[in-house]
Enzyme design. Sequence first.
Site, short mmCIF file in Angstrom:
data_model
loop_
_atom_site.label_atom_id
_atom_site.label_comp_id
_atom_site.label_asym_id
_atom_site.label_seq_id
_atom_site.Cartn_x
_atom_site.Cartn_y
_atom_site.Cartn_z
N GLU A 181 0.83 -1.21 0.00
CA GLU A 181 0.00 0.00 0.00
C GLU A 181 0.86 1.26 0.00
OE1 GLU A 181 -2.88 0.23 3.19
OE2 GLU A 181 -4.48 -0.52 1.93
N HIS A 194 8.14 -26.45 -1.26
CA HIS A 194 7.50 -27.58 -1.93
C HIS A 194 6.31 -27.12 -2.77
CE1 HIS A 194 9.88 -30.51 0.38
NE2 HIS A 194 9.94 -29.47 1.22
N LYS A 230 -14.00 0.25 -4.15
CA LYS A 230 -15.12 0.65 -3.28
C LYS A 230 -16.17 1.40 -4.10
CE LYS A 230 -12.31 1.35 0.85
NZ LYS A 230 -11.82 2.34 1.80
O1 PA5 Z 1 -3.37 1.24 5.97
C1 PA5 Z 1 -4.49 1.67 5.76
O2 PA5 Z 1 -4.73 2.87 5.89
C2 PA5 Z 1 -5.63 0.76 5.34
O3 PA5 Z 1 -5.21 -0.52 5.14
C3 PA5 Z 1 -6.71 0.76 6.41
O4 PA5 Z 1 -6.14 0.36 7.62
C4 PA5 Z 1 -7.86 -0.15 6.04
O5 PA5 Z 1 -8.39 0.19 4.81
C5 PA5 Z 1 -8.95 -0.08 7.11
O6 PA5 Z 1 -9.35 1.23 7.28
P1 PA5 Z 1 -10.17 1.70 8.55
O7 PA5 Z 1 -9.32 1.54 9.73
O8 PA5 Z 1 -10.48 3.14 8.27
O9 PA5 Z 1 -11.40 0.85 8.61
#
Ligand code: PA5
Length: 435
Positions: free
Chosen positions: A290, A311, A425
């Site tokens: 990310e 494996h 989303k």
């Molecule tokens: O690192 C991040 O920002 C994302 O992976 C969020 O943690 C994830 O989308 C969950 O978001 P939230 O905590 O707002 O539900």
Amino acid sequence: MKKIELDAGYLKSTISKEDLAALEDQVQKAHYDLHNETGKGNDFVGWVNQPRDFDQEELEKVEKTAKKIRENTDIFVVAGIGGSYLGAKAGIEMLTPFFYNDSKEIRGKAPKVYFAGHHLSGRYLEELLKVLDEGEVSINIISKSGTTTEPAVAFRVLKDYMENRYGKKEAAKRIVATTDREKGALKELADKEGYETFIVPDDIGGRYSVLSPVGMLPMAVAGINVEEIVKGAKDAYSQLLEPELKKNPCYEYSAYRNILYRKGKKIEILGNFDPRLTFFGEWFKQLFGESEGKEGKGIFPATLNFTTDLHSMGQYIQEGERTIFETVLKVGDEESEISIEKDHKNLDGLNYLVGKTFGEINEKALQGTLEAHHDGGIPAMILTLPKIDAYYFGYMVYFFMKACGISGYLLGVNPFDQPGVEAYKKNMFRLLGKE
Ligand code: PA5
């Protein structure tokens, strides 16, 4: 305490001293941008000094709540996704005994821990509800934004279950919300229902939030010594402050990754030889994926669990496309005495191993694997953590978060946003008819 060490011996045929030296200025710039908050995404770098300025008062509140939960709970459900789940899951898998959920004797006073809200399987939730009937339940719903669909829908179901079972008042006492200080649907709901709440700091994004109540509360409930995690993170903070590349293994690791990427090694495998580290790999994947995967750039982070995956994926690594490099997590101390006993008949032909512990055999598997992968053209780094415990979990979490921040800056991206996550989303909401 011993430090985590970086061994770059298997990079020698791929990376020269000059390659590394050429990055010195960029690494120093990345360091100062991170510490002076002058780089991209500088409103989300609260995690950088978090160990130094650690909020001890809040940690005490976390421990107090965890104690209360442990006293009245047999089954603890953590609902969250991405950064609001992977850190806690990684810590719990790494630091609690194998078969924790399966045996009361092993678990002691701690409750079983289950996760929810990290996918959209209705079947999973339905079956989880049946398990919840087997004991007293408490829930920690975690969402920084308070609006993420997966944990929100799971929580709607879990909240109904709790209210039907315990009544509204008692259910509210058994639910803890970890969310934003003031915004989001979850914050509003928590205030209205009177849930105890913990805050995800404004300047810390989900995947950098393990050391906040997001990670600390579930880990404390599972009986993990969270004070030790803080100690490890604090030591990592002070030992990884040196801006000079050669004096900072964390920056060296980031620099090597960047050089390898520019030499066409687009995939990094974080490999471990200890199943306790499986979910640490999942946490790592999210952190780097990310943070770096944007603007058409970024190393693809993968994780493999050895020797299991030798494996399955071993063939590809040995002889497939040469776009991979490996970072192997090596654990110094396996802490198990189980060894191979002599068998007079030796029908399985294993007497050559008599007296050897599994740890010793695993160590040779690691060496043999690294040699084979090196011969097959896979550059590799080895990160040795002296042992698996809460201290080194805290140390590693900080090591990798910092390496990720520096790596993102070396790549020229903002390592603290995730605009691409919105795309699915939008489509899902349109398809579901959300206004
Ligand atoms: O690192 C991040 O920002 C994302 O992976 C969020 O943690 C994830 O989308 C969950 O978001 P939230 O905590 O707002 O539900």
